[in-house]
Scaffold this motif. Structure first.
Motif, PDB file in Angstrom:
ATOM      1  N   UNK A  60       8.373 -21.916  -2.364  1.00  0.00           N
ATOM      2  CA  UNK A  60       9.243 -22.180  -3.510  1.00  0.00           C
ATOM      3  C   UNK A  60       9.064 -23.620  -3.978  1.00  0.00           C
ATOM      4  N   UNK A  61       8.820 -23.770  -5.266  1.00  0.00           N
ATOM      5  CA  UNK A  61       8.677 -25.102  -5.852  1.00  0.00           C
ATOM      6  C   UNK A  61      10.053 -25.634  -6.218  1.00  0.00           C
ATOM      7  N   UNK A  62      10.364 -26.840  -5.767  1.00  0.00           N
ATOM      8  CA  UNK A  62      11.630 -27.479  -6.093  1.00  0.00           C
ATOM      9  C   UNK A  62      11.466 -28.487  -7.211  1.00  0.00           C
ATOM     10  N   UNK A  82       2.353 -27.326 -14.363  1.00  0.00           N
ATOM     11  CA  UNK A  82       1.963 -26.030 -13.797  1.00  0.00           C
ATOM     12  C   UNK A  82       0.793 -26.191 -12.829  1.00  0.00           C
ATOM     13  N   UNK A  83      -0.169 -27.005 -13.221  1.00  0.00           N
ATOM     14  CA  UNK A  83      -1.344 -27.264 -12.388  1.00  0.00           C
ATOM     15  C   UNK A  83      -0.915 -27.879 -11.047  1.00  0.00           C
ATOM     16  N   UNK A  84      -0.090 -28.911 -11.101  1.00  0.00           N
ATOM     17  CA  UNK A  84       0.377 -29.577  -9.873  1.00  0.00           C
ATOM     18  C   UNK A  84       1.169 -28.618  -8.998  1.00  0.00           C
ATOM     19  N   UNK A  85       2.024 -27.813  -9.622  1.00  0.00           N
ATOM     20  CA  UNK A  85       2.844 -26.859  -8.870  1.00  0.00           C
ATOM     21  C   UNK A  85       1.983 -25.810  -8.176  1.00  0.00           C
ATOM     22  N   UNK A  86       0.980 -25.301  -8.896  1.00  0.00           N
ATOM     23  CA  UNK A  86       0.169 -24.209  -8.337  1.00  0.00           C
ATOM     24  C   UNK A  86      -0.682 -24.690  -7.160  1.00  0.00           C
ATOM     25  N   UNK A 108       8.627 -31.258  -4.578  1.00  0.00           N
ATOM     26  CA  UNK A 108       9.414 -30.763  -3.438  1.00  0.00           C
ATOM     27  C   UNK A 108       9.090 -29.279  -3.223  1.00  0.00           C
ATOM     28  N   UNK A 109       8.828 -28.897  -1.964  1.00  0.00           N
ATOM     29  CA  UNK A 109       8.511 -27.505  -1.660  1.00  0.00           C
ATOM     30  C   UNK A 109       9.257 -27.026  -0.420  1.00  0.00           C
ATOM     31  N   UNK A 110       9.627 -25.765  -0.435  1.00  0.00           N
ATOM     32  CA  UNK A 110      10.174 -25.101   0.754  1.00  0.00           C
ATOM     33  C   UNK A 110       9.438 -23.787   0.918  1.00  0.00           C
ATOM     34  N   UNK A 111       9.421 -23.262   2.144  1.00  0.00           N
ATOM     35  CA  UNK A 111       8.718 -22.007   2.373  1.00  0.00           C
ATOM     36  C   UNK A 111       9.288 -21.259   3.572  1.00  0.00           C
ATOM     37  N   UNK A 112       8.948 -19.971   3.636  1.00  0.00           N
ATOM     38  CA  UNK A 112       9.364 -19.119   4.742  1.00  0.00           C
ATOM     39  C   UNK A 112       8.113 -18.530   5.394  1.00  0.00           C
TER      40      UNK A 112
END
Length: 207
Positions: free
Chosen positions: A150-152, A80-84, A173-177
């Motif tokens: 968005x976290x992949x 969670x820490x890494x994702x945030x 992995x991340x994507x965004x708009x």
């Protein structure tokens, strides 16, 4: 004779008036710029060295508060820490609309100190290169703002940092708009590598 004196006095007054007007205009344009508002720290996560400033928007402030909750638990969930912080980095780095100059690079709070100088140099010579100065709030340039991140896939991995091989690392992995479709051809995906240094995670690579 008296008439000539009056003409000379009138010309002198006109000259003084012109000098005064010119002086006022020069002062107004070059010396009397509006004061730049300095950002103030309004929140912090002291054990990790993270701070929140009042110039961040509501979306980033909400993310910061979410990070604070993650890190203030008795046992931190490092996924969670890494994702945030990856989400916060992407949002802050790729959003240019709220930056005041090309050296106002976002996401630096999360970058490993050993990588920071190179990261800033690359950012200022590429993605941030054409960001116009907005210290006084009069910029008309259209710039991108990240909308949703968005976290992949999240992987635990090893990472070589200099001569050190770090076992406790993450690849995310991340994507965004973007908020405006006119920036849809801008970068919208990336992998972030993070390493653990003590209890703190730090970004070491973005690609």
């Amino acid at each position: 004779m008296k008439l000539k004196k009056k003409v000379k006095i009138t010309l002198a007054l006109v000259f003084v008036l012109l000098v005064a007007i010119l002086g006022f205009l020069v002062y107004k344009n070059f010396f009397s710029q509006p004061k730049v508002k300095e950002a103030k720290v309004i929140g912090s996560i002291e054990d990790y060295g993270y701070t929140l400033k009042d110039n961040k928007n509501d979306t980033y402030k909400a993310m910061f508060n979410e990070l604070k909750k993650i890190l203030e638990t008795n046992e931190v969930d490092y996924n969670q820490y890494a994702s945030k912080i990856s989400e916060m980095f992407i949002y802050d780095f790729y959003s240019l609309e709220d930056k005041v100059a090309k050296n106002d690079v976002g996401g630096v709070d999360f970058v490993h100190p050993d990588c920071l100088a190179n990261f800033l140099e690359n950012a200022e010579s590429t993605y941030y290169k054409y960001v116009e100065n907005d210290l006084y709030g009069n910029r008309s340039q259209s710039l991108p703002m990240v909308d949703k991140v968005t976290i992949g896939n999240i992987e635990t991995t090893e990472y070589a940092l200099g001569d050190e091989n770090i076992d406790d690392a993450y690849k995310i992995e991340l994507t965004w708009t973007y908020t405006n479709d006119s920036f849809s051809d801008y970068q919208n995906s990336a992998y972030i590598y993070l390493v653990r240094d003590g209890k703190k995670l730090q970004i070491v690579e973005l690609n």
